[in-house]
Design a protein around this motif. Structure first.
Motif, PDB file in Angstrom:
ATOM      1  N   ALA A 123       0.843  -1.197   0.000  1.00  0.00           N
ATOM      2  CA  ALA A 123       0.000   0.000   0.000  1.00  0.00           C
ATOM      3  C   ALA A 123       0.872   1.238   0.000  1.00  0.00           C
ATOM      4  O   ALA A 123       1.945   1.255   0.609  1.00  0.00           O
ATOM      5  N   SER A 124       0.410   2.280  -0.677  1.00  0.00           N
ATOM      6  CA  SER A 124       1.070   3.577  -0.632  1.00  0.00           C
ATOM      7  C   SER A 124       0.483   4.395   0.506  1.00  0.00           C
ATOM      8  O   SER A 124      -0.742   4.447   0.672  1.00  0.00           O
ATOM      9  N   VAL A 125       1.344   5.017   1.302  1.00  0.00           N
ATOM     10  CA  VAL A 125       0.900   5.882   2.398  1.00  0.00           C
ATOM     11  C   VAL A 125       1.685   7.183   2.327  1.00  0.00           C
ATOM     12  O   VAL A 125       2.781   7.239   1.774  1.00  0.00           O
ATOM     13  N   HIS A 126       1.101   8.219   2.927  1.00  0.00           N
ATOM     14  CA  HIS A 126       1.683   9.549   2.807  1.00  0.00           C
ATOM     15  C   HIS A 126       1.936  10.210   4.152  1.00  0.00           C
ATOM     16  O   HIS A 126       2.146  11.430   4.215  1.00  0.00           O
ATOM     17  N   SER A 127       1.943   9.412   5.196  1.00  0.00           N
ATOM     18  CA  SER A 127       2.272   9.917   6.524  1.00  0.00           C
ATOM     19  C   SER A 127       2.591   8.723   7.415  1.00  0.00           C
ATOM     20  O   SER A 127       2.128   7.604   7.148  1.00  0.00           O
ATOM     21  N   PRO A 128       3.362   8.927   8.487  1.00  0.00           N
ATOM     22  CA  PRO A 128       3.609   7.835   9.430  1.00  0.00           C
ATOM     23  C   PRO A 128       2.316   7.283  10.030  1.00  0.00           C
ATOM     24  O   PRO A 128       2.207   6.069  10.240  1.00  0.00           O
ATOM     25  N   ALA A 129       1.349   8.150  10.291  1.00  0.00           N
ATOM     26  CA  ALA A 129       0.084   7.682  10.862  1.00  0.00           C
ATOM     27  C   ALA A 129      -0.620   6.721   9.912  1.00  0.00           C
ATOM     28  O   ALA A 129      -1.170   5.694  10.326  1.00  0.00           O
ATOM     29  N   ALA A 130      -0.611   7.048   8.626  1.00  0.00           N
ATOM     30  CA  ALA A 130      -1.213   6.152   7.640  1.00  0.00           C
ATOM     31  C   ALA A 130      -0.430   4.852   7.547  1.00  0.00           C
ATOM     32  O   ALA A 130      -1.008   3.783   7.322  1.00  0.00           O
ATOM     33  N   GLY A 131       0.880   4.937   7.722  1.00  0.00           N
ATOM     34  CA  GLY A 131       1.689   3.720   7.727  1.00  0.00           C
ATOM     35  C   GLY A 131       1.312   2.793   8.860  1.00  0.00           C
ATOM     36  O   GLY A 131       1.248   1.565   8.691  1.00  0.00           O
ATOM     37  N   LEU A 132       1.030   3.345  10.026  1.00  0.00           N
ATOM     38  CA  LEU A 132       0.583   2.535  11.167  1.00  0.00           C
ATOM     39  C   LEU A 132      -0.770   1.905  10.878  1.00  0.00           C
ATOM     40  O   LEU A 132      -1.010   0.736  11.215  1.00  0.00           O
ATOM     41  N   ARG A 133      -1.672   2.658  10.234  1.00  0.00           N
ATOM     42  CA  ARG A 133      -2.978   2.090   9.869  1.00  0.00           C
ATOM     43  C   ARG A 133      -2.808   0.949   8.877  1.00  0.00           C
ATOM     44  O   ARG A 133      -3.509  -0.066   8.955  1.00  0.00           O
ATOM     45  N   ALA A 134      -1.888   1.120   7.941  1.00  0.00           N
ATOM     46  CA  ALA A 134      -1.645   0.071   6.949  1.00  0.00           C
ATOM     47  C   ALA A 134      -1.137  -1.197   7.619  1.00  0.00           C
ATOM     48  O   ALA A 134      -1.557  -2.307   7.274  1.00  0.00           O
ATOM     49  N   ALA A 135      -0.247  -1.051   8.588  1.00  0.00           N
ATOM     50  CA  ALA A 135       0.271  -2.222   9.293  1.00  0.00           C
ATOM     51  C   ALA A 135      -0.860  -2.947  10.016  1.00  0.00           C
ATOM     52  O   ALA A 135      -0.936  -4.182  10.002  1.00  0.00           O
ATOM     53  N   ARG A 136      -1.762  -2.188  10.627  1.00  0.00           N
ATOM     54  CA  ARG A 136      -2.894  -2.809  11.329  1.00  0.00           C
ATOM     55  C   ARG A 136      -3.876  -3.449  10.364  1.00  0.00           C
ATOM     56  O   ARG A 136      -4.628  -4.348  10.751  1.00  0.00           O
ATOM     57  N   ALA A 137      -3.874  -2.990   9.105  1.00  0.00           N
ATOM     58  CA  ALA A 137      -4.795  -3.533   8.098  1.00  0.00           C
ATOM     59  C   ALA A 137      -4.248  -4.778   7.416  1.00  0.00           C
ATOM     60  O   ALA A 137      -4.849  -5.275   6.460  1.00  0.00           O
ATOM     61  N   GLY A 138      -3.113  -5.278   7.878  1.00  0.00           N
ATOM     62  CA  GLY A 138      -2.567  -6.495   7.295  1.00  0.00           C
ATOM     63  C   GLY A 138      -1.754  -6.288   6.039  1.00  0.00           C
ATOM     64  O   GLY A 138      -1.545  -7.231   5.269  1.00  0.00           O
ATOM     65  N   ILE A 139      -1.262  -5.060   5.826  1.00  0.00           N
ATOM     66  CA  ILE A 139      -0.423  -4.775   4.663  1.00  0.00           C
ATOM     67  C   ILE A 139       0.982  -5.315   4.906  1.00  0.00           C
ATOM     68  O   ILE A 139       1.568  -5.093   5.959  1.00  0.00           O
ATOM     69  N   ASP A 140       1.524  -6.018   3.914  1.00  0.00           N
ATOM     70  CA  ASP A 140       2.857  -6.619   4.050  1.00  0.00           C
ATOM     71  C   ASP A 140       3.982  -5.645   3.751  1.00  0.00           C
ATOM     72  O   ASP A 140       5.075  -5.762   4.324  1.00  0.00           O
ATOM     73  N   GLY A 141       3.736  -4.704   2.850  1.00  0.00           N
ATOM     74  CA  GLY A 141       4.761  -3.741   2.467  1.00  0.00           C
ATOM     75  C   GLY A 141       4.167  -2.361   2.274  1.00  0.00           C
ATOM     76  O   GLY A 141       3.189  -2.195   1.535  1.00  0.00           O
ATOM     77  N   VAL A 142       4.734  -1.365   2.938  1.00  0.00           N
ATOM     78  CA  VAL A 142       4.243   0.010   2.883  1.00  0.00           C
ATOM     79  C   VAL A 142       5.183   0.842   2.028  1.00  0.00           C
ATOM     80  O   VAL A 142       6.393   0.871   2.269  1.00  0.00           O
ATOM     81  N   PHE A 143       4.630   1.518   1.017  1.00  0.00           N
ATOM     82  CA  PHE A 143       5.397   2.440   0.176  1.00  0.00           C
ATOM     83  C   PHE A 143       5.210   3.845   0.743  1.00  0.00           C
ATOM     84  O   PHE A 143       4.153   4.445   0.575  1.00  0.00           O
ATOM     85  N   HIS A 144       6.213   4.378   1.419  1.00  0.00           N
ATOM     86  CA  HIS A 144       6.118   5.654   2.112  1.00  0.00           C
ATOM     87  C   HIS A 144       6.514   6.775   1.150  1.00  0.00           C
ATOM     88  O   HIS A 144       7.651   6.859   0.712  1.00  0.00           O
ATOM     89  N   SER A 145       5.550   7.631   0.809  1.00  0.00           N
ATOM     90  CA  SER A 145       5.735   8.651  -0.220  1.00  0.00           C
ATOM     91  C   SER A 145       5.305  10.022   0.306  1.00  0.00           C
ATOM     92  O   SER A 145       4.331  10.107   1.062  1.00  0.00           O
TER      93      SER A 145
END
Length: 206
Positions: A123-145
């Motif tokens: 998943a692509s995320v645009h903030s650390p907070a969104a990255g934490l949500r992605a981790a809780r959503a079962g995302i295996d890899g976060v694209f931090h942009s």
């Protein structure tokens, strides 16, 4: 002039250096298609180093099914990991290796996880907070942009390395910097806990 394959193989090696000893089943280098910067997704994909991840972003292109099938065949032949962005039906139809989700659809990704979908998710995320949500959503890899200044028309103000590195330290999910990453900026990512990095422009230049 550096040949395209040489440049892309070099970026793949650099992504492995950025990963270091981090353990994940996802590729170290992800390449993302873009209608403007990679108008021929098949030519773009054919130059990627074996073992790279490819995210097909079609943005509603009418020929997406035919291109998707051709990309799936090419990925199988060249040892690439094909992910489809924001199109479950297409991913299922072509047998894509995984799914890629925009930040706005993290809830949908979590719903798929609850239904038993075990394929790899990025998943692509645009903030650390969104990255934490992605981790809780079962995302295996976060694209931090966006980490560095980018030529993408949709890129915002760069968040910088430190925000992405802080996310990598606080989640079990693999974190990949995206935006402005190339052979020069990529060296600045070594040793910061990233699983590799993502590229568009650096991989699409002749």
């Amino acid at each position: 002039m550096t040949r395209p394959y040489d440049a892309q193989a070099g970026l793949a090696r650099l992504a492995q250096r950025v990963r270091g000893g981090l353990r994940t089943d996802l590729p170290a280098l992800f390449a993302l298609t873009d209608p403007v910067r990679t108008p021929d997704p098949l030519a773009f994909a054919s130059q990627l180093a074996s073992g790279s991840g490819l995210v097909y972003r079609h943005f509603g292109a009418p020929e997406r099914f035919h291109i998707g099938l051709a990309l799936a065949e090419l990925a199988h032949a060249h040892g690439l990991y094909l992910f489809v962005s924001n199109d479950l039906a297409l991913a299922d139809a072509i047998g894509a290796h995984g799914m890629h989700w925009p930040e706005r659809d993290l809830a949908q990704a979590w719903a798929r996880r609850l239904r038993g979908d075990r394929r790899p998710f990025t998943a692509s995320v645009h903030s650390p907070a969104a990255g934490l949500r992605a981790a809780r959503a079962g995302i295996d890899g976060v694209f931090h942009s966006t980490v560095f200044a980018s030529q993408s028309a949709t890129a915002g103000r760069p968040l910088g390395i430190h925000a992405a590195a802080a996310l990598a330290r606080h989640v079990d999910t693999a974190v990949y910097p995206l935006g402005g990453v190339n052979a020069d900026t990529g060296r600045r990512l070594i040793g910061l806990g990233f699983a590799g990095f993502c590229c568009v422009g650096a991989l699409s230049r002749d």
